[in-house]
Design an enzyme around this catalytic site. Sequence first.
Site, short mmCIF file in Angstrom:
data_model
loop_
_atom_site.label_atom_id
_atom_site.label_comp_id
_atom_site.label_asym_id
_atom_site.label_seq_id
_atom_site.Cartn_x
_atom_site.Cartn_y
_atom_site.Cartn_z
N GLU A 31 -6.16 4.82 -9.96
CA GLU A 31 -7.13 3.37 -9.38
C GLU A 31 -7.65 3.46 -8.98
OE1 GLU A 31 -5.30 -0.13 -10.28
OE2 GLU A 31 -3.23 0.78 -10.44
N LYS A 165 4.85 -4.80 -13.50
CA LYS A 165 5.27 -5.37 -12.08
C LYS A 165 6.42 -6.50 -12.05
CE LYS A 165 1.29 -5.19 -11.00
NZ LYS A 165 0.51 -4.47 -11.14
N1 PSU Z 1 -0.10 -1.30 -9.24
C1 PSU Z 1 0.40 -1.50 -8.34
N2 PSU Z 1 -0.76 -2.08 -7.70
C2 PSU Z 1 -1.41 -3.13 -8.39
C3 PSU Z 1 -1.43 -2.47 -9.69
C4 PSU Z 1 -1.09 -2.60 -10.57
O1 PSU Z 1 1.50 -0.80 -7.77
O2 PSU Z 1 -2.12 -4.08 -7.56
C5 PSU Z 1 -2.69 -3.42 -10.24
C6 PSU Z 1 -3.32 -2.12 -11.64
O3 PSU Z 1 -4.74 -2.73 -11.15
C7 PSU Z 1 -3.27 -3.20 -12.58
C8 PSU Z 1 -3.22 -4.83 -12.20
O4 PSU Z 1 -3.97 -3.49 -13.99
O5 PSU Z 1 -2.41 -4.51 -10.49
C9 PSU Z 1 -2.53 -5.93 -12.91
O6 PSU Z 1 -2.86 -7.26 -13.08
P1 PSU Z 1 -3.29 -7.83 -13.90
O7 PSU Z 1 -1.96 -8.45 -13.74
O8 PSU Z 1 -4.61 -9.30 -13.47
O9 PSU Z 1 -4.23 -7.75 -15.55
#
Ligand code: PSU
Length: 308
Positions: A31, A165
């Site tokens: 990604e 996360k």
């Molecule tokens: N993994 C990481 N860092 C990130 C992400 C994933 O180590 O920044 C990103 C991914 O693209 C994931 C997003 O889909 O964070 C999640 O964002 P949100 O919580 O706004 O859905």
Amino acid sequence: MSKSISPLLPIVYSSEVTAAKARGAPLVALESTIITHGMPFPGNLEMARSVEQIVRLEGAVPATIAVIEGVLHIGLEPEQIAALAQMKDVMKLSRADIAFALAERRSGATTVAATMIAAARAGISVFATGGIGGVHRGAEESFDISADIEELARTAVIVVSAGPKAILDIPKTLEMLETRGVPVVTYDSEEFPAFWSRISGLKSPLTLPSPAAIANFQRMREQLGIDGGMLIANPVPLEDEIAREEMEIYIGRALASAEREEITGKAVTPFLLDTIFHMTGGRSLKTNIALVENNARLAAEIAVAMNA
Ligand code: PSU
Ligand code: MN
């Protein structure tokens, strides 16, 4: 460079991905939100390059996915990765707005959800990231639940992560994944990991010991006619982890400052990651890079096993 496959969908494959598809080589999607919104420059660029290299060393071909000026790129050329890593005002794209960026000829980085959509469209079934989005702490008030969960339920791509996360509410995230029928498999451990830390304090719903076993499980789901993706949780290597008790202190402080500064919506996750980066003097970034690299390795092994 390469060619469009459809006059209607502006999609371009990198030269490396085009060649891989022609010879039926295993592919791993990567990604781009992690590059533009998840890590500061130049660590983000080093990470983007090293994960691609790791995938190649394992015998698969990397396809970093992003939207650049209204074109969906499946695989980026080296200079495109370098440009993306320093680009300002890039959209953070999910299911809701990836087509918007194409229609309006904008540039945007793909989250887990959007990368899964693009990967599935390109016939790529394995994808490595850092950590998925999920149910935020306080979601009962904010309703902030990542579209990544819904995408895992719908789209048949295996997503290799180090868990959700740790800024999220991990028990609630697991509950939602279960409700939506998403298998959650921890690689080679009974303990469900928490991104920067090897353990979350929760048991993993499922455990498998090898890439071949993961590939076999996915084949069995296909045989049963079960659609949707699966989440692989791959604990960060021991030498790179930051202990959960220590991380919880930083996470608590980062959440408090997000509330003070009234950060909402798509900005929440990037804000928390950046705040924690500063609080830890860059240590969280080092761990984040190590865990993405670890995930890229496992994803490549799974892609190779799926091809066998
Ligand atoms: N993994 C990481 N860092 C990130 C992400 C994933 O180590 O920044 C990103 C991914 O693209 C994931 C997003 O889909 O964070 C999640 O964002 P949100 O919580 O706004 O859905
Ligand atoms: Mn959100």
